[in-house]
Design a protein around this motif. Structure first.
Motif: not given
Length: 484
Positions: A251-252, A254-259, A278, A282, A285
């Motif tokens: 999850s984190p 994926t968030n890093l890659r998406t941003q 952001d 992440d 976390r």
């Protein structure tokens, strides 16, 4: 070249050798005992004959020749000078059965009998001779009775021949019986081996066949199946742990890659300060999750070391610990009720800080108005650390399950910000390492005992709330009056 024999062959050989040695010893002992018994029986018969002749001498009614039963018995009556006064049929009337030296030997013999060659008396084989005093002091006499041992020796020889003929047959029969018995005994072991090979060769969990009989092999099979169950449970926990950890780490990431992909597409229009904030959140976390996983892995590594904590042990005062950790949180919602006296325990300060911080993180996320931290004694040997919130609480059916790793409930306590379900699992591990216990209870049920100032129940109102009770062993040295 060294030949390796099977276990069945080795056990059979050892058993047969032992039984053969025992049978041989038994056969030798039987022959010796039988020979002694027959010899004593012959001596007893000779003494019976000598007593009868002695009575005739005493009655001065000695017939000539002397009466005897059987052709293998000879009787003589001699005086004190060794002269023959009467004899039975077949006995020599000139030469005594025993020479002067043999009569002296007979007097010293414990059995009261001596063995002489049968040719001297015209009998076959060795002869047993006994002496019996007779007559009065005026005319002392000695009754000599000789009995041939030829028949007895033939009987003993026949017994030896029978034993020698039957011994190989008996050993062969014993070998067959032992071979089959050992095979029947080892057959369950072979089944266990085959079952273990099937389990080892496959990925599915299985059980070994359990033989009947209630013997050691059955208990071994039951123990091995219990071990397999524990190994399978550990493997299942490991698979679940790896899967949950991979899911939580994804999850984190994926968030890093998406941003980063969005920022790359926007190019110059990207607000890099906001993206950095952001990404930092992440990353933090992700770092916390990795630290939690590492701590649990270290705890599992030391699972077989009872009473071992994860760091250096030292004196820790629970009131000071509660005040220090609670100072990191805003007031309200966190409020500390100081203890009336110093409460010392022996433990790892960093690990205990982690315990209280995890409990406060969990309580602050779900509290509606206030979180209460209380340290108090619990008898002479224990101290308690209570963390009470006025949130939605945890149903009684889930109060054990929440200490499992990656556990989230379906109620309001599940919708936390970034929680991975490891906080209470870490608390349980660290408390257990300190020799303590942790349990959950309704806050409203124990509010009267949670604080010392009577205000503990006010923040909860009609909400059930949750109280986490951590019990730790007291340090008797540091709890003595004075060090405070």
């Amino acid at each position: 070249m060294r030949v390796r024999l099977s276990l069945r062959t080795r056990l059979t050989a050892i058993s047969v050798l032992g039984l053969t040695a025992g049978l041989a010893a038994g056969a030798i002992g039987l022959t010796v005992v039988l020979a002694l018994a027959l010899e004593r029986s012959a001596d007893a018969d000779a003494r019976t004959t000598a007593d009868a002749i002695a009575q005739l001498v005493a009655a001065d009614a000695v017939p000539d020749p002397l009466p005897v039963a059987g052709n293998d018995v000879r009787v003589q009556i001699v005086d004190e000078r060794g002269r023959i006064r009467a004899a039975s049929i077949g006995a020599d009337r000139l030469v005594p059965m025993l020479y002067a030296g043999e009569r002296e030997q007979l007097a010293a013999e414990p059995t009261g009998a001596v063995t002489v060659p049968g040719a001297r008396l015209g009998l076959r084989g060795p002869v047993r001779v006994i002496a019996q005093p007779a007559g009065g002091p005026a005319q002392p006499r000695t009754v000599l009775v000789a009995r041939s041992m030829a028949d007895i020796n033939r009987s003993l020889a026949l017994v030896r021949v029978i034993l020698l003929m039957t011994f190989p047959l008996l050993v062969a029969a014993v070998t067959v019986i032992v071979w089959r018995a050992v095979g029947a005994t080892l057959r369950p072991v072979e089944k266990l081996r085959a079952g273990a090979a099937e389990i080892t060769g496959g990925d599915q969990a299985g059980h070994l066949p359990v033989p009947g009989g209630g013997d050691e092999i059955q208990r071994l099979a039951v123990t091995l199946n219990d071990m397999l169950d524990r190994l399978e449970a550990a493997r299942a926990r490991q698979r679940a742990f790896v899967a949950d950890a991979a899911h939580e780490l994804r999850s984190p990431l994926t968030n890093l890659r998406t941003q980063l992909e969005v920022a790359q597409r926007l190019g110059s229009r990207t607000d890099w300060l906001a993206v950095a904030d952001d990404l930092l959140a992440d990353s933090q976390r992700l770092s916390r999750l990795v630290d939690d996983l590492l701590l649990l892995a270290r705890a599992d590594q030391q699972a077989d070391q009872s009473g071992v904590v994860l760091g250096p042990v030292g004196p820790v005062e629970l009131g000071e610990l509660a005040a220090t950790v609670a100072a990191r949180y805003p007031r309200p919602p966190v409020r500390v009720v100081p203890p009336d006296q110093p409460l010392w325990i022996a433990g790892d300060p960093d690990a205990l800080v982690r315990v209280l911080a995890n409990l406060l993180d969990n309580a602050v996320r779900h509290a509606r108005s206030e979180v209460l931290v209380t340290a108090r004694p619990d008898g002479p040997d224990w101290h308690e650390l209570l963390v009470t919130d006025d949130g939605p609480g945890v149903p009684p059916a889930d109060r054990q399950r929440v200490f499992d790793r990656f556990t989230r409930l379906d109620d309001a306590r599940a919708h936390d910000a970034g929680g991975a379900g490891l906080g209470l699992a870490i608390v349980a591990q660290l408390v257990r390492r300190h020799g303590g216990t942790v349990e959950l209870a309704d806050a409203g049920r124990t509010d009267d005992a949670a604080g010392h100032d009577g205000d503990a129940a006010e923040p909860h109102g009609a909400c059930p709330g949750l109280q986490v009770r951590v019990r730790l062993p007291a340090d008797p040295v540091d709890d003595e009056p004075g060090p405070a």
